[in-house]
Design a protein around this motif. Sequence first.
Motif, PDB file in Angstrom:
ATOM      1  N   ALA A  64       0.735  -1.665   0.397  1.00  0.00           N
ATOM      2  CA  ALA A  64       0.095   0.106   0.058  1.00  0.00           C
ATOM      3  C   ALA A  64       0.853   1.523   0.028  1.00  0.00           C
ATOM      4  N   VAL A  65       1.930   1.010   1.132  1.00  0.00           N
ATOM      5  CA  VAL A  65       2.933   2.556   0.865  1.00  0.00           C
ATOM      6  C   VAL A  65       3.152   2.691  -0.768  1.00  0.00           C
ATOM      7  N   GLU A  66       4.149   1.454  -1.051  1.00  0.00           N
ATOM      8  CA  GLU A  66       4.671   1.880  -2.527  1.00  0.00           C
ATOM      9  C   GLU A  66       3.334   2.120  -3.244  1.00  0.00           C
ATOM     10  N   ASN A  67       2.529   1.909  -3.529  1.00  0.00           N
ATOM     11  CA  ASN A  67       1.996   2.280  -4.207  1.00  0.00           C
ATOM     12  C   ASN A  67       0.538   4.090  -3.881  1.00  0.00           C
ATOM     13  N   GLY A  68       1.774   4.254  -3.005  1.00  0.00           N
ATOM     14  CA  GLY A  68       0.945   5.523  -2.787  1.00  0.00           C
ATOM     15  C   GLY A  68      -0.484   5.393  -1.834  1.00  0.00           C
ATOM     16  N   GLU A  69      -0.980   4.299  -1.255  1.00  0.00           N
ATOM     17  CA  GLU A  69      -2.086   4.233  -0.745  1.00  0.00           C
ATOM     18  C   GLU A  69      -2.503   4.384   0.939  1.00  0.00           C
ATOM     19  N   PHE A  70      -2.254   5.895   1.305  1.00  0.00           N
ATOM     20  CA  PHE A  70      -2.299   5.923   2.943  1.00  0.00           C
ATOM     21  C   PHE A  70      -3.704   5.850   3.188  1.00  0.00           C
ATOM     22  N   PHE A  71      -4.254   5.884   2.592  1.00  0.00           N
ATOM     23  CA  PHE A  71      -6.020   6.351   2.883  1.00  0.00           C
ATOM     24  C   PHE A  71      -7.366   5.071   3.388  1.00  0.00           C
ATOM     25  N   TRP A  72      -7.652   4.572   2.276  1.00  0.00           N
ATOM     26  CA  TRP A  72      -8.233   3.843   2.094  1.00  0.00           C
ATOM     27  C   TRP A  72      -8.116   1.856   1.215  1.00  0.00           C
ATOM     28  N   ASN A  73      -8.379   1.539   1.975  1.00  0.00           N
ATOM     29  CA  ASN A  73      -7.360   0.053   1.238  1.00  0.00           C
ATOM     30  C   ASN A  73      -8.112  -0.642   1.007  1.00  0.00           C
ATOM     31  N   TRP A  74      -8.841  -1.129   0.150  1.00  0.00           N
ATOM     32  CA  TRP A  74      -9.190  -2.411  -0.478  1.00  0.00           C
ATOM     33  C   TRP A  74      -9.699  -3.760  -0.817  1.00  0.00           C
ATOM     34  N   ASN A  75      -8.303  -3.705  -0.620  1.00  0.00           N
ATOM     35  CA  ASN A  75      -8.313  -5.263  -0.319  1.00  0.00           C
ATOM     36  C   ASN A  75      -8.101  -5.857   1.124  1.00  0.00           C
ATOM     37  N   ILE A  76      -8.330  -5.024   2.146  1.00  0.00           N
ATOM     38  CA  ILE A  76      -8.447  -5.462   3.295  1.00  0.00           C
ATOM     39  C   ILE A  76      -9.990  -5.367   3.408  1.00  0.00           C
ATOM     40  N   ASP A  77     -10.781  -7.205   4.063  1.00  0.00           N
ATOM     41  CA  ASP A  77     -12.098  -7.515   4.364  1.00  0.00           C
ATOM     42  C   ASP A  77     -12.839  -6.797   3.665  1.00  0.00           C
ATOM     43  N   LEU A  78     -14.176  -5.544   3.005  1.00  0.00           N
ATOM     44  CA  LEU A  78     -14.462  -5.324   2.533  1.00  0.00           C
ATOM     45  C   LEU A  78     -14.106  -3.785   2.286  1.00  0.00           C
ATOM     46  N   GLY A  79     -13.045  -3.418   2.970  1.00  0.00           N
ATOM     47  CA  GLY A  79     -12.447  -1.926   2.398  1.00  0.00           C
ATOM     48  C   GLY A  79     -12.472  -1.242   4.092  1.00  0.00           C
TER      49      GLY A  79
END
Length: 821
Positions: A64-79
């Motif tokens: 997530a950090v490498e992809n700049g996903e610092f806020f919402w993560n879609w790959n963890i449970d329902l998000g």
Amino acid sequence: MSETSISRKNKENKVYAPVIMFASAFLMYVLAALPIFIGRGLPFFYYGDYNVQQIPFYLAAHRAVENGEFFWNWNIDLGGSMAGDFSFYLWGSPFFWVTMLFPENYIPYLMPFLMALKYATAACCAYLYIRRYVHKYSYAMIGGYLFAFSGFNACNIVFNHFTDSVAFFPLFLLTFEKLMAQDDENAGDCDKDPFSFIYFACMTAFMSVVNYYFFFGQVVFLIIYYIVRYGRNNGVKANLRMFNKALLGGITGVMLAGFFLMQAYAGIKGNTRLDNYINGYNMLIYPSEKLLWDIVKSVSMLPDIIGKGTLFYTGTVKNASLAAYIPMFGISGVVAYFLLNKKKKNWEKTMLIICGVIAFLPVFNAAFSMFNSSYYARWYYMPILLMCLMTAQVTERGKSPQLKKGAIVAVIMFLFFLLVYLLPSKNDDGEMVFFNMTENNTIFLRDVLGTAILCLMLLAVVFALPRNFKGKLAGKNENGHYKTGLRDGIILFAVIISCIISTFVPLKNGSGIISNRGKEKWQEQMLFNKVDVDQTKFCRGEVDSTSTNYDMAWGIPSIHCFLSTVPSEIFDFLYGSCGITRTVETNLPVDRCGARAILSGRYYFENADISKNRVFHEGEGTDGYFFLKNENGFDVFDNLNFIPMGFTFDYYITQSEWEDLEAKEHDYDLARVLIISDEDALKLSDTLSMQEMTAEDILNSEMSYLEFSDECKKRAATSCTDFVTDTRGFTATTAILADNTLVFFSVPYTEGFSCEVDGEKVDMIKADYGLMAVPVSGGVHQIRVTYEPEGFEQGLIMSIAGILILALCFAYTLKKVNKND
């Protein structure tokens, strides 16, 4: 030698000693794990949560950090938000951020060395704290080693993230003491540091960010520590100054960390585990008398590992982290310390007595866990630090009669628990048997063997080591330090060996639970390879119970997730819509094809190489799934009833009507009706083109599988033609829709989301108890749902205010120091 040279030497020793401490502790952990590395190879494989939580979490967060996903993560449970989902585990850990220096595929190999880094930090910080209370560096080192390699840390290797807070706690306590020394009437001038307030506030901020759960317990401990050590020994004016400084420093620190803490809190508020408070008789009495004996055993022997208890084991302590053993010394140093100070009022004694009372009284014990009803002993590392301090102090005194008595007590306590193991008992057939008092017998026997070796080492150090070895405080060297003799070196070496043994045994116990084949499959199936499925259109997968969180490591969104700190709306959806009570894991029963359909669940991965209960292979799995392929040892099944994200319903039902039904018996109906609140139904009834259904309507028209499948096809026909996710939300293009309807998205209805339809702001509504629906008119629409973490702005303001307060304090202190100079 000149005074300047001596001063330079002293400074060098102060610098080099912690460095030596850090490097040696790191090496000691690696040596303890080395037989495991040699026997099983890297990457390091342990058991339980280490394999299916710690490593997948590190991989997912790193990606997530490498992809700049610092806020919402879609790959963890329902998000979920990164701060909400991962703050308890790694988001605030400096050790996690160290891994960002390396590629993602290095992480499984780095994990044991990362733990060695945590042990080294713990040893170094404990050394810095204990160094103030002993005369010789070697005994501060002994205390530091004992703390880092204590049974508590060894027990919790499976919970990789626990050690983060433990490692820095001695430094937190040290900064607190320095702050108190400013106004303590019993403190010497050498203890007073004008910048102590700055240090304490910064350390408070740091500890709260590292792990908010452990930080809460540390605050409770510091309050007790203040009362015992400072409150009763100072006058009213001094107490007011000390207390106010501590309070202001703590508040400033929390404000500094506000940007992080507010987002973390927003992510978990409403979590059902937070509302589970201790009450009634449970506040006064533990569920079983065995637990009391288990507490005593925890200071007497090498620790049980999480989930695999031995003697006096009950389910209550399964994940409790009940461990307090000090390598080699056990309880001997504490007993000796009490004997040496039996006629003195002593804050160390008082603190340990209070901690003992807290441990044996449930409501006090629960205070360190926010009064949660689940039993946890996750605060034991704090009194363990004091136990290590006592042990270092009495050992430094040399071959005292008190230490001999303490050693005898420690050995007798161990022998007592060995005797309990030997007691006769009856088996399930009523026959009298021996050696049947434990669960996980192999683990217990390893603990017995390891503890026996350590007891022999203790007896040798205390009784057999000759008196004439230079070890007493007989004099100082030219640098002004007390001389370290051969006896001191032998004790230090014995402690090092005992620490390695104390860590190796739990590592062996945990690593040995699962076979070499299990390790090979774990690394081949989760780490080195992944199942390749079509993800061009957003969808979710699901692994079976043998492969929990594998899809998280692969980067596939999943409806089977083992993570405690997901948004509370997921709990609400599962309970309200499906009749499922979630605790630490989202795991749908196999017959819930309706829930899978509306959650855009497309793939099911059944581990053909590992699973002994292949229900999908046997044709007993969820209706509508067909075999697609076998890859990476998994049978992949595709869902014929898959509904892509963003679709509409023909019918809705109010929550009050749905609650008249047994949710688990109406799984099919989830694909037919959208559940909305009574208030929203009343507000929208005049405009919605959807028809209302009642509980009676549903009971009178029970759905067959074919009817359910037909409903799924209708929903899929209305699904969004385009659905693109990003860390700030999602963008969707709807199909051609009927006038005035609701577009349902299986995304948690978390505060922080805002919605625009064709550029116009629209208020979303909560659907299916915890997910979101967007009101739209007829035709095709562009929907943009944007996520700004709840608490983002408030936290930012708090942190800025904290920085300003700290800057003013620093400027004032600097001016005062310069004036005094």
